[in-house]
Write a protein that holds these residues in place. Structure first.
Motif, mmCIF file in Angstrom:
data_model
loop_
_atom_site.group_PDB
_atom_site.id
_atom_site.type_symbol
_atom_site.label_atom_id
_atom_site.label_comp_id
_atom_site.label_asym_id
_atom_site.label_seq_id
_atom_site.Cartn_x
_atom_site.Cartn_y
_atom_site.Cartn_z
ATOM 1 N N SER A 56 0.826 -1.219 0.000
ATOM 2 C CA SER A 56 0.000 0.000 0.000
ATOM 3 C C SER A 56 0.853 1.259 0.000
ATOM 4 N N CYS A 57 1.931 1.254 0.794
ATOM 5 C CA CYS A 57 2.820 2.422 0.828
ATOM 6 C C CYS A 57 3.430 2.675 -0.541
ATOM 7 N N SER A 58 3.860 1.605 -1.187
ATOM 8 C CA SER A 58 4.437 1.746 -2.519
ATOM 9 C C SER A 58 3.401 2.261 -3.503
ATOM 10 N N PHE A 59 2.202 1.715 -3.441
ATOM 11 C CA PHE A 59 1.127 2.082 -4.373
ATOM 12 C C PHE A 59 0.738 3.557 -4.231
ATOM 13 N N PHE A 60 0.391 3.961 -3.008
ATOM 14 C CA PHE A 60 -0.068 5.335 -2.806
ATOM 15 C C PHE A 60 1.085 6.340 -2.868
ATOM 16 N N GLY A 61 2.292 5.900 -2.491
ATOM 17 C CA GLY A 61 3.446 6.791 -2.604
ATOM 18 C C GLY A 61 3.723 7.159 -4.041
ATOM 19 N N VAL A 62 3.662 6.180 -4.937
ATOM 20 C CA VAL A 62 3.873 6.439 -6.363
ATOM 21 C C VAL A 62 2.780 7.339 -6.918
ATOM 22 N N LEU A 63 1.538 7.075 -6.536
ATOM 23 C CA LEU A 63 0.416 7.839 -7.092
ATOM 24 C C LEU A 63 0.403 9.288 -6.625
ATOM 25 N N PHE A 64 0.677 9.518 -5.343
ATOM 26 C CA PHE A 64 0.447 10.850 -4.787
ATOM 27 C C PHE A 64 1.724 11.630 -4.457
ATOM 28 N N ILE A 65 2.878 10.959 -4.370
ATOM 29 C CA ILE A 65 4.101 11.695 -4.017
ATOM 30 C C ILE A 65 5.076 11.651 -5.194
ATOM 31 N N VAL A 102 7.708 8.521 -7.616
ATOM 32 C CA VAL A 102 8.135 7.132 -7.775
ATOM 33 C C VAL A 102 9.197 6.767 -6.749
ATOM 34 N N GLN A 103 10.255 7.588 -6.638
ATOM 35 C CA GLN A 103 11.357 7.224 -5.766
ATOM 36 C C GLN A 103 10.973 7.258 -4.295
ATOM 37 N N ILE A 104 10.143 8.236 -3.899
ATOM 38 C CA ILE A 104 9.739 8.301 -2.489
ATOM 39 C C ILE A 104 8.798 7.147 -2.153
ATOM 40 N N GLY A 105 7.872 6.853 -3.060
ATOM 41 C CA GLY A 105 6.977 5.721 -2.840
ATOM 42 C C GLY A 105 7.741 4.424 -2.704
ATOM 43 N N LEU A 106 8.740 4.261 -3.568
ATOM 44 C CA LEU A 106 9.567 3.049 -3.530
ATOM 45 C C LEU A 106 10.402 3.014 -2.251
ATOM 46 N N ALA A 107 10.941 4.172 -1.860
ATOM 47 C CA ALA A 107 11.763 4.239 -0.650
ATOM 48 C C ALA A 107 10.946 3.909 0.593
ATOM 49 N N ILE A 108 9.721 4.427 0.656
ATOM 50 C CA ILE A 108 8.857 4.132 1.811
ATOM 51 C C ILE A 108 8.556 2.645 1.886
ATOM 52 N N ALA A 109 8.249 2.044 0.726
ATOM 53 C CA ALA A 109 7.919 0.619 0.702
ATOM 54 C C ALA A 109 9.122 -0.234 1.106
ATOM 55 N N VAL A 110 10.312 0.133 0.615
ATOM 56 C CA VAL A 110 11.523 -0.601 1.008
ATOM 57 C C VAL A 110 11.763 -0.433 2.510
ATOM 58 N N GLY A 111 11.493 0.773 3.018
ATOM 59 C CA GLY A 111 11.633 1.013 4.453
ATOM 60 C C GLY A 111 10.719 0.112 5.270
ATOM 61 N N VAL A 112 9.471 -0.049 4.815
ATOM 62 C CA VAL A 112 8.537 -0.940 5.509
ATOM 63 C C VAL A 112 9.024 -2.379 5.459
ATOM 64 N N SER A 113 9.567 -2.790 4.302
ATOM 65 C CA SER A 113 10.088 -4.154 4.163
ATOM 66 C C SER A 113 11.284 -4.388 5.089
ATOM 67 N N VAL A 114 12.174 -3.391 5.177
ATOM 68 C CA VAL A 114 13.322 -3.505 6.078
ATOM 69 C C VAL A 114 12.844 -3.541 7.532
ATOM 70 N N PHE A 115 11.813 -2.737 7.844
ATOM 71 C CA PHE A 115 11.238 -2.760 9.196
ATOM 72 C C PHE A 115 10.697 -4.141 9.534
#
Length: 567
Positions: free
Chosen positions: A381-390, A392-405
């Protein structure tokens, strides 16, 4: 059979030309660059790569990310020359990064992009790119250069005066045809050739229509005349300083990782189908060198494409020579067939792109993530909404951050199981997973499913002590027999460090003060060696170390009964 094979190969070759032009547009690059990228990279890969079936060329996700990330900073229409220069430099750094991963055997980095992250990322990017194609399908001239959903939709509806009904009618008619062809191929895999031939047929029909009725369709945007000839040199367009360098490096790393992820996954898929293996590090090096060389020959980021590889496989390809054949076909197109695309309308390319990227929207996979793993769904979800509303790179970074968490959470909070006996056996399993597993009175048994080291040793120690207190509370309420022994099943403990050893020593000491015996069951491999060298095993020499839980429970029970009878 010969006729069918010939038809399949012809479809494959025509498919390359159409896909190269469409993906170049997806990256906001001139159509010729898509064809150039379908010529030189396959030739290089056929020499350097290890896959027999991988079809090399521009890919949807690489084109999509490059177009989105570069388009947020540079206008591909107002600053086209600068945009192309940054695209070539991006390709160089993508290749340099990929080569480095292969040379230093750091390929594990690409696996930090979890499947959940990619599902959300590709779905969000696919929706965004589909909406951007409304510019071509509506005939809009002035369109936003931003890459978020709100500015894109605002640009579509704020420019209603530029909508062209001719473009809209023709564009959406061909879009329906392409989507229908795709749906037929999905429902009946044997008819895969329909989805392959549909885009090429649409390009030919739309080009003929615009040419025949050019006096009436003069307001429909067209590709225009394309230059004939093979890849010109672009080495002089690469730059290694200036304000756009950071953008090129950042985009190169992201596109490099994503294209490698797809290429290696596709290569392994077809290798497993044909019972051979590919060398992951060799693949990274091959793709990296291919992109570095391509950046000097008017190519942009290329990799192994699933659609190209699937068509290649179905056409009967058995070796990497198929990439040479594909490159030869593109060469013929570059030398002799370029004038045929002069009247091809841009709307058909937009329709083809929508059809291609819509398959990346995998809502079923997202629903499955929700049912199986909520943290994976959060990353998606973070990757999806990050790409749509913020972005590409920030959405991807947030999603990777969640995965690392998620990784950190699993490491610091390992799973512990309360074990019970399966009646009539000496087998002990989780009481939560097996309904017929019953607890052994006075013998709480806990299984640890994780290495024990500095990041989780304190947590495990506190978790075990808290669990013992909960057991004692239950015993007081139910008036059962008091606790006599605590059993730790260490079968799944694959590693231990000094912090883990200290935690076990401290746990044994604290339980001894409470007149409770701590028993270790089946510490394996290096765990036993480290416990032995640290002298901790000396504390468990007398009836404190067993191979199985059943053996431990039986032996300790006998000793306790003997002690009671003697007392």
């Amino acid at each position: 059979m010969i006729i069918i094979s010939t038809i399949d190969k012809s479809l494959n070759l025509f498919f390359l030309v159409e896909q190269g032009i469409s993906y170049a547009k997806l990256a906001n690059l001139p159509p010729l660059l898509g064809l150039y990228s379908s010529f030189l990279p396959p030739l290089l890969y056929s020499v350097l790569g290890s896959s027999r079936h991988l079809g090399i060329g521009p890919i949807a996700i690489g084109s999509l990310v490059m177009g989105t990330m570069l388009g947020e900073t540079i206008s591909s229409t107002d600053e086209q020359h600068l945009y192309v220069k940054v695209a070539f430099t991006t390709t160089f750094f993508a290749g340099l990064f990929q080569t480095s991963l292969g040379f230093f055997r750091l390929g594990f980095i690409i696996y930090f992009l979890s499947k959940a992250t990619l599902i959300g990322f590709m779905s969000g990017a696919a929706i965004l790119v589909s909406l951007q194609q409304l510019k071509g399908l509506f005939g809009i001239i002035h369109f936003t250069g931003k890459m978020q959903i709100i500015p894109v939709l605002d640009s579509v509806f704020s420019n209603r005066k530029e909508w062209s009904w001719k473009t809209m009618v023709m564009g959406f008619c061909f879009l329906v045809i392409l989507l229908a062809a795709r749906q037929i191929s999905l429902k009946k895999p044997k008819l895969f050739w329909i989805s392959v031939v549909a885009p090429l047929t649409s390009v030919i029909l739309s080009t003929i229509l615009v040419y025949v009725f050019r006096s009436k369709f003069h307001d429909i945007s067209q590709i225009g005349r394309l230059q004939k000839g093979v890849n010109p040199s672009s080495a002089n367009m690469l730059f290694f300083n200036g304000p756009q360098l950071s953008l090129a490096i950042k985009t190169g790393i992201v596109t490099g990782i994503l294209s490698l992820t797809e290429g290696i996954a596709v290569g392994r898929t077809f290798a497993s189908m044909e019972n051979y293996q590919i060398d992951g590090n060799k693949e990274m090096t091959a793709v990296g060198i291919m992109n570095m060389a391509g950046s000097c020959a008017s190519c942009y980021v290329s990799s192994g494409s699933f659609s190209r590889s699937a068509v290649n496989y179905n056409a009967g390809a058995k070796t990497a020579i198929s990439n040479i054949v594909m490159a030869a076909t593109v060469l013929i197109t570059l030398l002799f067939l370029m004038p045929l695309f002069t009247y091809t309308p841009n709307l058909i390319l937009s329709a083809i792109i929508v059809t291609a990227v819509i398959g990346l929207i995998d809502y079923e996979a997202a629903f499955k993530l929700w049912k199986l793993d909520k943290i994976d769904f959060l990353a998606c979800s973070c990757s999806f909404f990050g790409v749509l509303f913020i972005s590409v790179q920030i959405g991807l970074a947030i999603a990777v951050g969640v995965s690392v968490f998620k990784i950190i959470l699993h490491v610091t909070r390992p799973n512990t199981l309360v074990l019970g006996n399966i009646p009539g056996t000496q087998i002990y399993r989780s009481v939560n997973r097996y309904e017929n597993a019953s607890r052994v009175p006075s013998f709480p048994i806990l299984g640890i499913e994780s290495p024990i080291f500095f990041a989780n040793s304190s947590y495990l120690q506190e978790r075990i002590l808290r669990w013992i207190r909960e057991e004692e509370t239950k015993i007081e309420k139910s008036r059962e027999e008091t606790l006599k022994c605590v059993v730790l099943d260490m079968t799944a403990v694959t590693a231990i460090d000094t912090s883990g050893i200290d935690a076990i020593s401290e746990l044994q000491r604290r339980l001894s003060r409470r007149s409770l015996k701590l028993v270790l069951v089946n510490p394996v491999g290096t765990v036993t060696e480290k416990l032995h060298h640290s002298k901790i095993l000396d504390l468990f020499q007398s009836n404190g170390l067993y191979l199985t839980v059943g053996e431990a429970v039986g032996d300790i029970s006998s000793l306790l009964e003997t002690s009671v009878s003697n007392g």
